[in-house]
Scaffold this motif. Structure first.
Motif, PDB file in Angstrom:
ATOM      1  N   PHE A 122      13.592  22.724 -10.305  1.00 49.29           N
ATOM      2  CA  PHE A 122      12.992  21.550  -9.681  1.00 49.29           C
ATOM      3  C   PHE A 122      11.996  21.959  -8.594  1.00 49.29           C
ATOM      4  CE2 PHE A 122      16.083  19.051 -11.916  1.00 49.29           C
ATOM      5  CZ  PHE A 122      15.445  17.842 -12.068  1.00 49.29           C
TER       6      PHE A 122
ATOM      7  N   TRP B 204       6.468   9.159  -6.812  1.00 50.09           N
ATOM      8  CA  TRP B 204       7.747   9.183  -7.541  1.00 50.09           C
ATOM      9  C   TRP B 204       8.140  10.598  -7.916  1.00 50.09           C
ATOM     10  CZ3 TRP B 204      10.748   5.242  -6.956  1.00 50.09           C
ATOM     11  CH2 TRP B 204      10.174   3.997  -6.680  1.00 50.09           C
TER      12      TRP B 204
ATOM     13  N   TRP C 183      16.723  17.318  -5.934  1.00 53.69           N
ATOM     14  CA  TRP C 183      17.487  18.321  -6.673  1.00 53.69           C
ATOM     15  C   TRP C 183      17.198  19.748  -6.233  1.00 53.69           C
ATOM     16  CZ3 TRP C 183      21.192  16.142  -9.375  1.00 53.69           C
ATOM     17  CH2 TRP C 183      21.007  14.812  -9.752  1.00 53.69           C
TER      18      TRP C 183
ATOM     19  N   SER D 143      -7.753   8.843  -5.893  1.00 50.51           N
ATOM     20  CA  SER D 143      -7.114   8.190  -7.032  1.00 50.51           C
ATOM     21  C   SER D 143      -5.827   7.525  -6.574  1.00 50.51           C
ATOM     22  CB  SER D 143      -6.797   9.195  -8.136  1.00 50.51           C
ATOM     23  OG  SER D 143      -5.918   8.595  -9.062  1.00 50.51           O
ATOM     24  N   TYR D 144      -5.849   6.221  -6.588  1.00 49.00           N
ATOM     25  CA  TYR D 144      -4.651   5.504  -6.180  1.00 49.00           C
ATOM     26  C   TYR D 144      -3.532   5.719  -7.190  1.00 49.00           C
ATOM     27  CZ  TYR D 144      -1.906   1.937  -3.881  1.00 49.00           C
ATOM     28  OH  TYR D 144      -0.922   1.295  -3.199  1.00 49.00           O
ATOM     29  N   ARG D 145      -3.902   5.805  -8.463  1.00 52.22           N
ATOM     30  CA  ARG D 145      -2.886   6.003  -9.510  1.00 52.22           C
ATOM     31  C   ARG D 145      -2.157   7.312  -9.315  1.00 52.22           C
ATOM     32  NH1 ARG D 145      -6.494   3.096 -14.047  1.00 52.22           N
ATOM     33  NH2 ARG D 145      -4.891   1.508 -14.373  1.00 52.22           N
ATOM     34  N   LEU D 146      -2.927   8.350  -8.995  1.00 48.74           N
ATOM     35  CA  LEU D 146      -2.315   9.646  -8.773  1.00 48.74           C
ATOM     36  C   LEU D 146      -1.345   9.582  -7.594  1.00 48.74           C
ATOM     37  CD1 LEU D 146      -2.459  12.438  -9.942  1.00 48.74           C
ATOM     38  CD2 LEU D 146      -4.253  13.006  -8.318  1.00 48.74           C
TER      39      LEU D 146
ATOM     40  N   PHE E 258      11.762  12.092  -6.760  1.00 46.78           N
ATOM     41  CA  PHE E 258      12.817  12.436  -7.702  1.00 46.78           C
ATOM     42  C   PHE E 258      12.973  13.921  -7.943  1.00 46.78           C
ATOM     43  CE2 PHE E 258      12.802   7.971  -8.304  1.00 46.78           C
ATOM     44  CZ  PHE E 258      14.143   7.710  -8.491  1.00 46.78           C
TER      45      PHE E 258
ATOM     46  N   TYR F 285      -1.978   9.274   3.819  1.00 51.63           N
ATOM     47  CA  TYR F 285      -2.559   8.293   2.907  1.00 51.63           C
ATOM     48  C   TYR F 285      -3.157   7.109   3.648  1.00 51.63           C
ATOM     49  CZ  TYR F 285      -1.069  10.364  -1.474  1.00 51.63           C
ATOM     50  OH  TYR F 285      -0.935  11.189  -2.550  1.00 51.63           O
ATOM     51  N   TYR F 286      -2.802   6.919   4.902  1.00 50.78           N
ATOM     52  CA  TYR F 286      -3.436   5.841   5.642  1.00 50.78           C
ATOM     53  C   TYR F 286      -4.595   6.354   6.492  1.00 50.78           C
ATOM     54  CZ  TYR F 286      -4.325   1.911   8.662  1.00 50.78           C
ATOM     55  OH  TYR F 286      -4.955   0.891   9.319  1.00 50.78           O
TER      56      TYR F 286
ATOM     57  N   ILE G  19       0.508   7.151  -6.756  1.00 50.62           N
ATOM     58  CA  ILE G  19       1.785   6.564  -7.202  1.00 50.62           C
ATOM     59  C   ILE G  19       2.603   7.603  -7.960  1.00 50.62           C
ATOM     60  CG2 ILE G  19       2.831   4.809  -8.662  1.00 50.62           C
ATOM     61  CD1 ILE G  19       0.432   3.078  -8.178  1.00 50.62           C
ATOM     62  N   LEU G  20       1.928   8.295  -8.870  1.00 47.75           N
ATOM     63  CA  LEU G  20       2.627   9.330  -9.639  1.00 47.75           C
ATOM     64  C   LEU G  20       3.234  10.368  -8.706  1.00 47.75           C
ATOM     65  CD1 LEU G  20       0.599  10.485 -12.741  1.00 47.75           C
ATOM     66  CD2 LEU G  20       2.797   9.355 -12.632  1.00 47.75           C
TER      67      LEU G  20
ATOM     68  N   TYR H 272       0.828  -1.206   0.000  1.00 50.84           N
ATOM     69  CA  TYR H 272       0.000   0.000   0.000  1.00 50.84           C
ATOM     70  C   TYR H 272       0.868   1.264   0.000  1.00 50.84           C
ATOM     71  CZ  TYR H 272      -3.628   3.308   1.235  1.00 50.84           C
ATOM     72  OH  TYR H 272      -4.489   4.377   1.229  1.00 50.84           O
TER      73      TYR H 272
ATOM     74  N   TRP I 230      24.271  27.925 -12.448  1.00 47.67           N
ATOM     75  CA  TRP I 230      23.421  26.886 -13.038  1.00 47.67           C
ATOM     76  C   TRP I 230      22.891  25.926 -11.977  1.00 47.67           C
ATOM     77  CZ3 TRP I 230      24.399  21.639 -12.848  1.00 47.67           C
ATOM     78  CH2 TRP I 230      25.692  21.249 -12.506  1.00 47.67           C
TER      79      TRP I 230
ATOM     80  N   PRO J 187      27.633  27.851  -8.079  1.00 51.27           N
ATOM     81  CA  PRO J 187      27.495  28.197  -9.492  1.00 51.27           C
ATOM     82  C   PRO J 187      26.045  28.520  -9.856  1.00 51.27           C
ATOM     83  CG  PRO J 187      28.849  26.249  -9.245  1.00 51.27           C
ATOM     84  CD  PRO J 187      28.351  26.596  -7.889  1.00 51.27           C
TER      85      PRO J 187
END
Ligand code: HEM
Ligand code: HEM
Lengths: 550, 56
Positions: free
Chosen positions: A339, A309, A317, A300-303, A313, A287-288, A305-306, A220, A331, A329
């Protein structure tokens, strides 16, 4: 509580205590005349107290319970109580720090009570003491429920919980003695850092082993967040604390990095401490406990997951936005800024997912202060991430940096998001764990909610005003090109807001004290809930009253 | 080979870009893969009734 360990487990616990006591003795002897010696004494005392509890149980008969039929919740219970203790201490310190900024005489002329020493007691007390214990405790709860498996081991959860608190105590007492590495949120010195690594590795192994026992095919999403929190905090902690002790018998050490590399490492750590300590773990809670309390699956469980990650990620940064206009620097600054702005997407996806879950259950939010805590937390999460992404833009940061605006942003996140989601989770889990009908007093929960909300709003608005005034005064020039305001002028302008912030903080602290009292009374006096079978029951017996097809 | 500033910035600007794009695509495909929908629904609902104790 130790009676529930088997004889062999009690012996392991005893052995750990003996090793700890030896370490404490060596530290105390070797570090005589240095703060490290006092820390050795603290370790020795902590080991002694734990030994006492283990020894009291050591002659008891073996536990008779069947470990396959229920979850192991003792460490969770202890962790929640400890978290509330730290909440009162840490926020009490926060109010004191705030009051010192408004009325500097409140230092009372001692060295240990100076701003520079009690401020980290506040930050570590709330982040690690309150937040960390709440995270550890709820993670034990959630990992067992979501994988329908009992904790993998009975000694290691105690080791993690108590070991972590030893770290917190060594940290806080060190600050009062003037021990610091001068890295924000990573102030403790090398021996405390090494200890935390050991504790944290055990924690990670415990989590993985429990998941490995799971009886659910899918892991989960809350577990992903908790695991990211544990794993990434380990990496951050190890890298940022790489240092060479000046001597093995003293607290002082020197960082392995120098100059701008050191700064970048620190803020890579610092920002990801925000991301993985103050965000990922608490998103696990969200979420629990939010779907659970609302009795609705996540929108939305799919959301989810998105956004998981995405958060993992992108955050990594973003740290360089703390170092705009420095020797870093250009840059790298731009990278961090980009990010940070992109981070808004997964952050709002999480906040939106939470709010959409409640869509259709607003009557529950209205009636149930516990759920309202979680809803408002999601709103503040959305708010503070929006603000953060905005402040990360270099031009905006030129106004906000070094000012109280940053402090306002911090507390919109820390009080509005982190503390509120934690209190909501505590209120929903305490009656369950102690097998009570409800909390001792729902009126107190209601009071707490409004005190916390009022306190946060007052705090954040005061700091926005104060910070923007401060920033604008700093960049106002006269016709002849000199600065229009002296530093003291800005202090005079900010003073009323400092007073307001101290008042808002006092309201928030009052709420936390009510929470601690309410939880205590729930454990002591709330009527017990007598389930037909021993709790938790097997799934056949717990058929819902209304068939699922309806 | 020295890990110079030029080299790290080159890696960040080339490899970093592509690996993050690949990652985003991969995750989106995974999250929206049609046949996984049932599993996700089941997972989302699984927490609503989970007090029935462990099996192991
Ligand atoms: C009773 C409520 C609280 C009060 C009165 C309070 C007060 C303060 C004060 C006065 C400062 C120092 C600001 C400065 O140096 O100018 C501070 C810093 C900080 N507090 Fe709190 N605080 C409270 C709650 C919390 C909570 C619940 C958290 C975290 C979960 C938290 C996290 C922090 C952090 C991370 C900082 C450092 C901010 C920075 O360096 O920019 N505070 N707080
Ligand atoms: C999208 C998410 C976020 C972004 C992009 C972001 C960005 C920022 C920026 C630009 C700063 C100011 C840096 C400076 O001028 O020195 C900052 C400071 C800070 N933020 Fe956030 N923020 C986010 C979310 C959060 C959340 C949710 C929390 C708390 C739970 C939080 C806690 C902090 C803390 C503690 C600091 C102060 C660090 C220090 O100087 O001691 N942030 N953040």
């Amino acid at each position: 509580m130790m009676e529930r360990l088997t004889g062999a487990e009690r012996q392991i616990a005893l052995m750990i205590c003996v090793v700890m006591a030896t370490v404490g003795l060596v530290m105390a002897a070797a570090g005589r005349g240095d703060p490290m010696g006092s820390h050795g004494a603290i370790v020795l005392i902590a080991a002694g107290i734990t030994t006492f509890f283990v020894l009291r149980a050591i002659g008891e008969p073996e536990p008779a319970e069947d470990r396959t039929v229920n979850y192991y919740d003792d460490p969770t219970k202890a962790g929640l109580v400890i978290a509330l203790f730290w909440a009162v201490v840490g926020m009490g310190m926060g109010v004191w720090v705030a009051a010192q900024l408004a009325w500097p005489d409140l230092r009372f002329d001692a060295a240990w009570s100076s701003f520079g020493r009690i401020r980290p007691v506040h930050t570590s007390g709330v982040i690690f003491g309150f937040g960390g214990n709440a995270l550890i405790a709820t993670s034990y709860h959630v990992m067992q429920r979501t994988s329908r498996a009992r904790l993998a081991g009975h000694v290691s959860p105690w080791f993690v919980l108590l070991g972590f608190n030893l770290f917190c105590i060594v940290a806080a007492s060190g600050y009062l003695m003037g021990v610091t590495q001068s890295k924000e949120y990573a102030e403790p010195e090398w021996y405390a850092d090494i200890w935390l690594v050991i504790v944290w590795v055990v924690y990670f192994v415990l989590y993985i082993r429990t998941l490995a026992r799971r009886n659910e095919p899918h892991i989960y999403v809350a577990n992903w967040y908790y695991m990211a929190f544990i794993l990434v905090v380990a990496i951050l902690h190890i890298v940022n604390n790489l240092a060479v002790p000046a001597s093995l018998t003293g607290a002082k050490s020197y960082s392995a990095f120098a100059g701008v590399q050191d700064a970048m490492t620190q803020w890579w750590y610092g920002h990801n401490a925000v991301a993985f300590f103050l965000t990922a773990g608490f998103l696990g809670m969200l979420y629990y406990f939010l779907p659970k309390r609302a009795e609705r699956p996540i929108y939305s469980y799919r959301l989810s997951i998105l956004s998981f990650w995405g958060i993992v990620f992108f955050y990594i940064w973003a740290g360089s936005h703390h170092l705009h206009y420095t020797a870093l620097p250009q840059w790298v600054q731009t990278l961090g800024m980009t990010f940070s702005v992109m981070l808004l997407v997964p952050s709002w996806a999480s906040a939106g997912n939470a709010l959409m879950t409640l869509n259709g259950a607003w009557h529950k939010v209205r009636d149930d202060a516990t759920l309202r805590f979680m809803m408002v937390a999601a709103v503040f999460y959305g708010l503070s991430t929006f603000e953060g992404s905005f402040m990360a833009v270099r031009a905006v940061n030129s106004l906000s940096h070094y000012t109280d605006w940053t402090v306002g942003h911090v507390h919109a996140g820390a009080m509005g998001w982190v503390a509120l989601i934690t209190f909501g989770s505590i209120y929903s889990v305490v009656p369950l764990l102690w097998k009570r009908e409800t909390m001792y007093s729902w009126k107190l929960v209601e009071w707490h909610f409004w005190l916390a909300l009022a306190g946060t709003v007052i705090y954040v608005f005061a700091m926005w005003n104060s910070g923007i005034i401060q920033g604008l005064m700093w960049r106002t020039y006269t016709d002849s090109g000199t600065l229009a305001y002296s530093f003291t002028d800005t202090l005079v302008a900010m003073h009323p807001y400092y007073v307001a912030r101290a008042c808002g903080g006092a309201l928030f602290l009052t709420g936390a004290i009510l929470a601690a009292y309410n939880v205590y009374m729930t454990i002591r006096h709330a009527p017990e809930k007598h389930p037909e079978r021993d709790y938790p029951t097997s799934s056949e017996a717990a058929e819902p009253a209304v068939p699922a097809a309806e | 080979m020295d890990l110079t500033h030029d080299l790290t910035s080159l890696i960040a600007k080339s490899f970093g870009l592509f690996y993050l794009i690949a990652l985003s695509v991969g995750i989106t495909v995974y999250a929206y893969w049609p046949s996984l929908g049932k599993r996700f629904d089941k997972a989302a609902n699984s927490i609503l009734d989970d007090e029935d104790g462990p099996c192991r």
